[in-house]
Structures are given as structure tokens and as C-alpha cells.
Enzyme design. Structure first.
Site, short mmCIF file in Angstrom:
data_model
loop_
_atom_site.label_atom_id
_atom_site.label_comp_id
_atom_site.label_asym_id
_atom_site.label_seq_id
_atom_site.Cartn_x
_atom_site.Cartn_y
_atom_site.Cartn_z
N TRP A 102 4.78 61.36 -10.43
CA TRP A 102 4.96 59.90 -10.35
C TRP A 102 5.64 59.48 -9.07
CZ3 TRP A 102 1.75 57.12 -12.73
CH2 TRP A 102 1.30 57.45 -14.01
N ASP A 176 12.44 54.48 -10.56
CA ASP A 176 11.45 54.32 -11.61
C ASP A 176 12.06 54.93 -12.87
OD1 ASP A 176 9.33 54.53 -13.38
OD2 ASP A 176 7.92 55.39 -11.93
N LYS A 200 6.49 53.44 -22.77
CA LYS A 200 6.99 54.76 -23.09
C LYS A 200 8.13 54.67 -24.10
CE LYS A 200 4.22 55.97 -19.78
NZ LYS A 200 4.51 56.17 -18.38
C1 LIG Z 1 3.63 55.93 -17.14
C2 LIG Z 1 4.40 55.92 -15.88
C3 LIG Z 1 4.02 55.12 -14.79
C4 LIG Z 1 2.73 54.31 -14.77
O1 LIG Z 1 2.85 53.20 -15.51
P1 LIG Z 1 1.60 52.18 -15.63
O2 LIG Z 1 2.14 51.23 -16.62
O3 LIG Z 1 0.42 52.96 -16.09
O4 LIG Z 1 1.39 51.57 -14.29
C5 LIG Z 1 4.80 55.13 -13.66
N1 LIG Z 1 5.92 55.90 -13.58
C6 LIG Z 1 6.32 56.69 -14.61
C7 LIG Z 1 7.54 57.51 -14.47
C8 LIG Z 1 5.57 56.73 -15.78
O5 LIG Z 1 5.95 57.51 -16.79
#
Ligand SMILES: *Cc1c(COP(=O)(O)O)cnc(C)c1O
Length: 364
Positions: A102, A176, A200
Site C-alpha cells: 500500500w 494511511d 476495514k
Molecule cells: C484497503 C486499503 C487501501 C485502499 O482503499 P480503497 O478504499 O480501495 O481506495 C489503501 N490503503 C490501505 C492500507 C488499505 O488497507
């Protein structure tokens, strides 16, 4: 009706009491005669839902008063562009630390918008291109005049988590937090901004949360889309355009549920117990393995491998027969991955560990 034991990495399971309450309130929210989905986002009913959700999130994460909470859309991937557009500032520079798939994506996207450099790359250090930990902060190549330093606090695919807040010498740290937000207390004051998709550990896909320090709101590039400018979103209480109203409502119910579970300290204690149970079972076995450095093993996403890969399909089949789903690892990593977010009860992890032992005895 039997609910699956759902180890999905995302969209992921939600607390059952939240789903039940949402079902009860589906046709008529609190005597309004409307579903939350049917309400004006500017009406008093939805405004009360929104205000309660923001207040609960602020309370749970102890968000300091000089930070704005933004409810946006576009997910983590849109933020990969919106963060540089909003935060690079005049110097146009940022430094990225790559610890997994990511953060690598974030780094690649940000390069489109400015002088974006790799401060550290965990794959280069591991020798085989795999992500197994966090490069020592003392070795990060940080520029004091960068607009920000970017990290991914929990690598959902590789199972690598930061359990500390790296010092960046006064340069704002941006993280993030998509896949570990609300799994434990987090010192927001150590960050310039954090962001994450909701699907998540918070609620339904479609809602993206950004928490940003208010002195960073004046830096947006002139071409930032107005609806995605942090300052515009902040000044309009996340209602410059129609926000993802139903997702905000469900997130608010999840925040209430978290509070009833002892808040983030209570959640952390449970998450430690669940992760310990699973990692200990992996480490004690001759069949399963996890290759992440112990001090960086994610409590939320646990990748593991069967030493004999020919057994993968049978392992998954047996799991499914026992009601356990979504255990297949990400295609880029292979093997298995168990995502054990806040809403996964310890009984679910126990069922997995029991099955792993049983499978090893029979086939290992
Ligand atoms: C799932 C995830 C994303 C992507 O998220 P989207 O909603 O599909 O854009 C980005 N960063 C992390 C750490 C993730 O787990």
C-alpha cells in the site's frame, strides 16, 4: 441463519449488534418515517447523526481541538492523490517510506504531483524484495524542507504494522491508517494528518476519514478539485457536496459500539489477545509460518504460509466447511491471510486456531 466467520481484509465484517440495529431502523429511523438513506443531508435528522458520529470519533481517538475530522469519499487510493495535492505546499516535496504494497502505491501516485522521494524501502533491505519489517528511522533519508513524510501505519497485504510514531524532525507525518484505525489508541498529535477508507475497521465502503491539523489547510495546489480540498471540506462540515450519508450513520453506530466495549483501550486489550493466540499457534507449528519481524507483526492482518503449498486448496476447503471464509492470501503474497479486525470475536480466532491444529495433525 448462520453467520460466517469472516476473515475478509475488506470490506470486512461489522459488529453484529450494529447490523441488527441498522436492520431495525431501516424503514423508520427514530420515528422520522424515513430510512437514513432517504434523508436530506441538510435536515435536522441527518445533521444529528453526523454530529454524533464526529463527536464520538473525536472522543474515541482523543483528537486534539486543532485537528479537523473530515468525512470524504474516494477511499485510500483517492487519498494517494489528494494528500499530495493538499499537502505538498509551495516547495512541492515529500518523502515516502515504503513498508509494503500500500505505501508503494501511495509513493507511485504521489510522484505524479511533485518532487517525491523514497526515504526508505523495506523491500530493498530484506534482500528478496519481500516486506518484513520497518527500516530503522535513523536510516530514513528525510529532507527537512519536505512538505510531509508519508507512511502506511498498517500494511494490510504484507501484515506489517507500526507500533511507534516515527519522529520526523518537525516535518508533518502523514499516515494511511485504513486497516488499523480504532484498533488501539493512537496519538494523533504525532501526525500532521491521517487518513483511511472505512471498510476495514469502521463501516461500509464509500466513507473515507481524514483527520488533519488545521495549520495544514492552506497549502492546497490550485488545481485540487474543490470537493476534495481539505479546507473546503472542513469549512463545510463535510457537506460541501452530499456525503456518504448511510456509511456515516453505520460508522456512528460502530463508534457507539466501540465505546460500549471500553473504547480503544478495551479494544486494544482484545486485539492483543486475539493476535497473540494466532501468532503463537503459527510459531508453535511445523506446518505454518509468518515471516514478518516480531516487533512489526500486524495485529489486524495476519498473513501465514503453509510450508507445503500443495495443501493450500485443501486447507481453504476445510475452513469453508467449518464456516470460515476469506482466508486466502492476497494474490501478490500468496498463502493465507486472516484479518482479525475489531469486530472479529476471540471465538472466531479460536475456531481458526483449532482448525489449524486439526489440519496439521491430519495433513502436516
Ligand atoms: C484497503 C486499503 C487501501 C485502499 O482503499 P480503497 O478504499 O480501495 O481506495 C489503501 N490503503 C490501505 C492500507 C488499505 O488497507
Amino acid at each position: 441463519m448462520a453467520r460466517a466467520i469472516n476473515f475478509s481484509a475488506g470490506p470486512a465484517l461489522l459488529p453484529e449488534p450494529v447490523l441488527r440495529q441498522a436492520a431495525e431502523e431501516m424503514l423508520d429511523w427514530h420515528g422520522s418515517g424515513m430510512s437514513v438513506m432517504e434523508m436530506s443531508h441538510r435536515g435536522p435528522e441527518f445533521i444529528s447523526i453526523y454530529e454524533e458520529a464526529v463527536a464520538l470519533l473525536r472522543e474515541l481517538l482523543a483528537v486534539p481541538a486543532n485537528y479537523k475530522i473530515l468525512f470524504m469519499q474516494g477511499g485510500g487510493l483517492a487519498e494517494n492523490a489528494l494528500v499530495p495535492l493538499n499537502l505538498l505546499g509551495k516547495a512541492g516535496k515529500a518523502d515516502y517510506v515504503v513498508t509494503g504494497s500500500w505505501s508503494k502505491k501511495s509513493y507511485k501516485e504521489a510522484q505524479r504531483y511533485g518532487d517525491v522521494q523514497l526515504a526508505a524501502d523495506a523491500a530493498a533491505l530484506s534482500g528478496d524484495g519481500k516486506y518484513r519489517g520497518i527500516p530503522p528511522v535513523s536510516e530514513w533519508k528525510l529532507r527537512p524542507d519536505a512538505g510531509y513524510v508519508h507512511v502506511c501505519n498498517n500494511e494490510t497485504i504484507d501484515g506489517v504494522e507500526f507500533f511507534f510514531t516515527p519522529g520526523t524532525g518537525g516535518v508533518p507525518l502523514v499516515a494511511d491508517v485504513s486497516s488499523h484505525v480504532l484498533s488501539r489508541p493512537l496519538d494523533i498529535s504525532g501526525y500532521g494528518a491521517v487518513y483511511g477508507g472505512a471498510q476495514k475497521n469502521i463501516g461500509p465502503a464509500g466513507l473515507t476519514i481524514v483527520i488533519v491539523r488545521d495549520d495544514l489547510l492552506d497549502r492546497a495546489h490550485a488545481l485540487t478539485p474543490t470537493a476534495f480540498e481539505f479546507k473546503t471540506v472542513a469549512e463545510n462540515d463535510s457537506m460541501y457536496n452530499t456525503p456518504p450519508t448511510y456509511a456515516i450513520y453505520i460508522a456512528g453506530l460502530v463508534f457507539k459500539w466501540l465505546k460500549s466495549q471500553g473504547g480503544l483501550a478495551g479494544m486494544e486489550a482484545r486485539n492483543i489477545e486475539k493476535a497473540k493466540l494466532l501468532y503463537e499457534a503459527i510459531d508453535a507449528s511445523g506446518l505454518y509460518g509468518n515471516t514478518v519481524a516480531k516487533d512489526a507483526r500486524s495485529r489486524m492482518n495476519v498473513p501465514f504460509f503453509l510450508k507445503d503449498e500443495a495443501l493450500n486448496a485443501d486447507f481453504l476447503k476445510g475452513a469453508k466447511e467449518r464456516g470460515m471464509v476469506q482466508l486466502k492470501g492476497h494474490r501478490s503474497v500468496g498463502g493465507m491471510r486472516a484479518s482479525i479486525y475489531n469486530a472479529m470475536p476471540i471465538e472466531g480466532v479460536r475456531a481458526l486456531v483449532d482448525y489449524m491444529r486439526e489440519f496439521e495433525k491430519a495433513r502436516g
